[in-house]
Every structure is written in structure tokens, then in C-alpha cells.
Design a protein around this motif. Structure first.
Motif, PDB file in Angstrom:
ATOM      1  N   ALA A  12      -3.385  27.802  10.705  1.00  0.00           N
ATOM      2  CA  ALA A  12      -2.327  26.728  10.714  1.00  0.00           C
ATOM      3  C   ALA A  12      -0.918  26.847  10.513  1.00  0.00           C
ATOM      4  O   ALA A  12       0.200  26.660  10.948  1.00  0.00           O
ATOM      5  N   ALA A  13      -1.025  27.000   9.272  1.00  0.00           N
ATOM      6  CA  ALA A  13       0.615  26.520   8.565  1.00  0.00           C
ATOM      7  C   ALA A  13       1.513  28.134   9.158  1.00  0.00           C
ATOM      8  O   ALA A  13       2.152  27.601   9.342  1.00  0.00           O
ATOM      9  N   PHE A  14       0.176  29.050   9.091  1.00  0.00           N
ATOM     10  CA  PHE A  14       1.234  30.622   9.926  1.00  0.00           C
ATOM     11  C   PHE A  14       1.452  30.289  11.200  1.00  0.00           C
ATOM     12  O   PHE A  14       2.537  30.786  11.632  1.00  0.00           O
ATOM     13  N   ILE A  15       0.462  30.068  12.341  1.00  0.00           N
ATOM     14  CA  ILE A  15       0.722  29.582  13.360  1.00  0.00           C
ATOM     15  C   ILE A  15       2.314  28.975  14.029  1.00  0.00           C
ATOM     16  O   ILE A  15       3.639  28.682  14.158  1.00  0.00           O
ATOM     17  N   ALA A  16       2.515  27.579  12.597  1.00  0.00           N
ATOM     18  CA  ALA A  16       3.215  26.580  13.107  1.00  0.00           C
ATOM     19  C   ALA A  16       5.004  27.602  12.247  1.00  0.00           C
ATOM     20  O   ALA A  16       5.736  27.596  13.437  1.00  0.00           O
ATOM     21  N   ARG A  17       4.889  28.209  11.516  1.00  0.00           N
ATOM     22  CA  ARG A  17       5.666  28.896  11.255  1.00  0.00           C
ATOM     23  C   ARG A  17       6.763  29.910  12.380  1.00  0.00           C
ATOM     24  O   ARG A  17       7.807  29.974  12.311  1.00  0.00           O
ATOM     25  N   GLY A  18       5.413  30.272  12.563  1.00  0.00           N
ATOM     26  CA  GLY A  18       5.944  31.603  13.743  1.00  0.00           C
ATOM     27  C   GLY A  18       6.511  31.031  14.886  1.00  0.00           C
ATOM     28  O   GLY A  18       7.607  31.429  15.775  1.00  0.00           O
ATOM     29  N   GLN A  19       6.006  29.879  15.330  1.00  0.00           N
ATOM     30  CA  GLN A  19       6.349  28.258  17.015  1.00  0.00           C
ATOM     31  C   GLN A  19       7.765  28.794  15.933  1.00  0.00           C
ATOM     32  O   GLN A  19       8.891  28.304  16.929  1.00  0.00           O
ATOM     33  N   PHE A  20       8.459  27.517  14.716  1.00  0.00           N
ATOM     34  CA  PHE A  20       9.718  27.428  14.562  1.00  0.00           C
ATOM     35  C   PHE A  20      10.055  28.500  14.133  1.00  0.00           C
ATOM     36  O   PHE A  20      11.434  28.434  14.357  1.00  0.00           O
ATOM     37  N   ALA A  21      10.247  29.616  13.638  1.00  0.00           N
ATOM     38  CA  ALA A  21      10.570  30.627  13.677  1.00  0.00           C
ATOM     39  C   ALA A  21      11.302  30.878  15.268  1.00  0.00           C
ATOM     40  O   ALA A  21      12.655  31.236  14.957  1.00  0.00           O
ATOM     41  N   ASP A  22      10.288  31.021  15.542  1.00  0.00           N
ATOM     42  CA  ASP A  22      10.650  30.589  17.285  1.00  0.00           C
ATOM     43  C   ASP A  22      12.060  30.837  17.737  1.00  0.00           C
ATOM     44  O   ASP A  22      12.863  30.904  18.525  1.00  0.00           O
ATOM     45  N   ILE A  23      11.707  29.431  17.945  1.00  0.00           N
ATOM     46  CA  ILE A  23      12.494  27.831  18.188  1.00  0.00           C
ATOM     47  C   ILE A  23      14.249  28.298  17.025  1.00  0.00           C
ATOM     48  O   ILE A  23      14.948  28.045  18.063  1.00  0.00           O
ATOM     49  N   ALA A  24      14.422  28.812  15.767  1.00  0.00           N
ATOM     50  CA  ALA A  24      15.394  28.850  15.437  1.00  0.00           C
ATOM     51  C   ALA A  24      15.599  29.608  15.643  1.00  0.00           C
ATOM     52  O   ALA A  24      16.949  29.856  16.448  1.00  0.00           O
ATOM     53  N   GLU A  79       5.768  19.511  10.551  1.00  0.00           N
ATOM     54  CA  GLU A  79       5.191  20.936  11.005  1.00  0.00           C
ATOM     55  C   GLU A  79       3.684  20.892  10.828  1.00  0.00           C
ATOM     56  O   GLU A  79       2.435  20.577  10.572  1.00  0.00           O
ATOM     57  N   LEU A  80       4.035  21.399   9.149  1.00  0.00           N
ATOM     58  CA  LEU A  80       3.183  22.274   8.474  1.00  0.00           C
ATOM     59  C   LEU A  80       2.135  21.091   7.881  1.00  0.00           C
ATOM     60  O   LEU A  80       0.699  20.984   8.011  1.00  0.00           O
ATOM     61  N   ILE A  81       2.361  20.081   7.254  1.00  0.00           N
ATOM     62  CA  ILE A  81       2.042  18.643   6.947  1.00  0.00           C
ATOM     63  C   ILE A  81       1.136  18.041   8.153  1.00  0.00           C
ATOM     64  O   ILE A  81       0.240  18.143   7.759  1.00  0.00           O
ATOM     65  N   SER A  82       1.452  18.073   8.972  1.00  0.00           N
ATOM     66  CA  SER A  82       0.517  17.929  10.173  1.00  0.00           C
ATOM     67  C   SER A  82      -0.316  18.555  10.158  1.00  0.00           C
ATOM     68  O   SER A  82      -1.492  17.766  10.721  1.00  0.00           O
ATOM     69  N   SER A  83      -0.316  19.533  10.554  1.00  0.00           N
ATOM     70  CA  SER A  83      -1.072  21.221  11.422  1.00  0.00           C
ATOM     71  C   SER A  83      -2.038  20.344  10.219  1.00  0.00           C
ATOM     72  O   SER A  83      -3.926  20.497  10.048  1.00  0.00           O
ATOM     73  N   MET A  84      -2.011  21.097   8.934  1.00  0.00           N
ATOM     74  CA  MET A  84      -2.785  20.759   7.437  1.00  0.00           C
ATOM     75  C   MET A  84      -3.132  19.707   6.863  1.00  0.00           C
ATOM     76  O   MET A  84      -4.796  19.805   6.977  1.00  0.00           O
ATOM     77  N   MET A  85      -2.865  18.935   7.443  1.00  0.00           N
ATOM     78  CA  MET A  85      -3.922  17.164   7.641  1.00  0.00           C
ATOM     79  C   MET A  85      -4.445  16.900   8.614  1.00  0.00           C
ATOM     80  O   MET A  85      -6.021  16.269   8.297  1.00  0.00           O
ATOM     81  N   LEU A  86      -4.316  17.563   9.399  1.00  0.00           N
ATOM     82  CA  LEU A  86      -5.537  16.964  11.200  1.00  0.00           C
ATOM     83  C   LEU A  86      -6.465  18.001  10.496  1.00  0.00           C
ATOM     84  O   LEU A  86      -7.905  17.891  10.500  1.00  0.00           O
ATOM     85  N   GLU A  87      -6.267  19.528  10.103  1.00  0.00           N
ATOM     86  CA  GLU A  87      -7.135  20.180   9.237  1.00  0.00           C
ATOM     87  C   GLU A  87      -8.566  19.623   8.475  1.00  0.00           C
ATOM     88  O   GLU A  87      -9.192  19.399   8.643  1.00  0.00           O
ATOM     89  N   ALA A  88      -7.471  18.957   6.895  1.00  0.00           N
ATOM     90  CA  ALA A  88      -7.895  18.764   6.426  1.00  0.00           C
ATOM     91  C   ALA A  88      -8.477  16.873   6.384  1.00  0.00           C
ATOM     92  O   ALA A  88      -9.717  16.862   6.080  1.00  0.00           O
ATOM     93  N   LYS A  89      -8.280  16.020   6.922  1.00  0.00           N
ATOM     94  CA  LYS A  89      -8.963  15.051   7.178  1.00  0.00           C
ATOM     95  C   LYS A  89      -8.472  14.733   8.688  1.00  0.00           C
ATOM     96  O   LYS A  89      -9.000  12.934   8.817  1.00  0.00           O
TER      97      LYS A  89
END
Length: 197
Positions: A12-24, A79-89
Motif C-alpha cells: 500500500a505504501a509503495f503504491i501511494a508513493r508511486g501515485q504521489f510521485a506521478d502527481i508531483a 496518504e501513507l498513514i491512511s493506507s497503512m491504517m486502513l490495512e492494519a486497523k
């Protein structure tokens, strides 16, 4: 280990980083701007940039690269926090895993924005209404979900503190020195490497 063999939170973190890198990258280069989406030149014309003092405009343009980096970093962390928290909690992580103080501040901002219906809101998720300082606190409150990614909460706090110092100068129309700019770059680079790009 290929991407699909990573643990779910790392994926999830890897995907989020890729999306934000693309946006930036797209926002800096203007590449791939969807039809009808505003470009920098469109926005500059609409905010009457040509009527403003050339020196201030030149200074602000230079600092706009720092703004892009800081804004992308801050939203990437959210986004990293959101995706990791959704996965874990799971789905109700915000209500069950974030302190009442942080939730109240975010809710107050959301309520204030709702009163100004003519203006676009900053986001759909409450995490986009938090202060940058709240982000390490959310991570620390849920350390079990983040420990394998960050290893050291004080290291993350220092990264956020350092970026915030420069962020505040930029957000209040100031100009950073080359040392300050390079420090932002080093901190962002260290953060991205740590989370596993």
C-alpha cells in the motif's frame, strides 16, 4: 522479492508513493495535463500575476519548487498513514485509533470550511485537516502499524520538524536560503528511501 510478494502495508505504501510521485512530476513538468485542467500559465493569468511586482513574482516562482516538494511530501505522508491504517486497523481507524484532540481540531476545521460553501474544501478525509505536527503523533499512537516502516519515531519527528520549519517560511511568503532548500531535499530524500522506494 517482487512488488506483489511484499507485505500488504508495504505494498500500500509503495503504491501511494508511486501515485504521489506521478502527481508531483506531472505538476512540475505540466506533462499529461488532462484536457480542460488548468496549467501554471492558465492559473497565472487568472490570478493577475502580470500586475504584481516582478521581483516578488520571481522570488515566489523560485520558491514554488519548494512549495511543490513540501506539499507533495505532506500529502504523501497523509496518504501513507491512511493506507497503512486502513490495512492494519480497518475502516474506522480514524475514530478508534486517533486521539480525541487531533480529531476535534480536524473536525473544527472541517466544520469551518462547510460554512464557506462557495469555496472548495481541502479534502474529503479528516486527515487532510490535520496539522503536519499531528502526523507523527498519529503514527506514534499506532506504532505497531508503522514500526517496521519507520523503525524510529524520533527520526520521523525530526524530519517533519525540519520540513515544517521551511514549510512555514514558504507558506508565509518568505524565501529560503540555498542551505534551507538543500535541507528540505535531503529530508525528503531520506524519508522516501526509508519508507521503501
Amino acid at each position: 522479492m517482487n512488488v506483489l510478494e511484499r507485505p500488504a502495508s508495504a505494498l500500500a505504501a509503495f503504491i501511494a508513493r508511486g501515485q504521489f510521485a506521478d502527481i508531483a512530476v506531472s505538476s512540475v513538468l505540466g506533462a499529461g495535463t488532462p484536457r480542460g485542467e488548468l496549467t501554471f500559465d492558465d492559473i497565472a493569468a487568472r490570478v493577475s500575476l502580470r500586475y504584481l511586482d516582478d521581483g516578488y513574482v520571481a522570488s515566489a516562482k523560485k520558491m514554488s519548487a519548494v512549495y511543490i516538494a513540501v506539499a507533495a511530501f505532506e500529502n504523501m505522508l497523509r496518504e501513507l498513514i491512511s493506507s497503512m491504517m486502513l490495512e492494519a486497523k480497518k475502516d474506522n481507524w480514524w475514530e478508534h485509533c486517533v486521539s480525541l484532540e487531533i480529531r476535534r481540531r480536524a473536525q473544527k476545521r472541517m466544520d469551518e470550511e462547510k460554512e464557506v460553501r462557495w469555496h472548495k474544501s481541502r479534502g474529503l478525509s479528516p486527515i487532510f485537516y490535520t496539522d503536519i505536527d499531528d502526523l507523527p503523533n498519529i503514527i506514534q499512537q499506532n506504532w505497531d502499524a508503522f514500526e517496521h516502516t519507520f523503525q524510529n519515531i524520533e527520526w520521523l519527528r525530526q524530519i517533519v520538524r525540519s520540513v515544517k520549519t521551511s514549510r512555514n517560511v514558504i507558506m508565509h511568503s518568505g524565501e529560503l536560503s540555498l542551505d534551507d532548500i538543500e535541507r528540505v531535499g535531503v529530508n525528503i530524500r531520506d524519508f522516501v528511501r526509508q519508507v521503501g522506494v
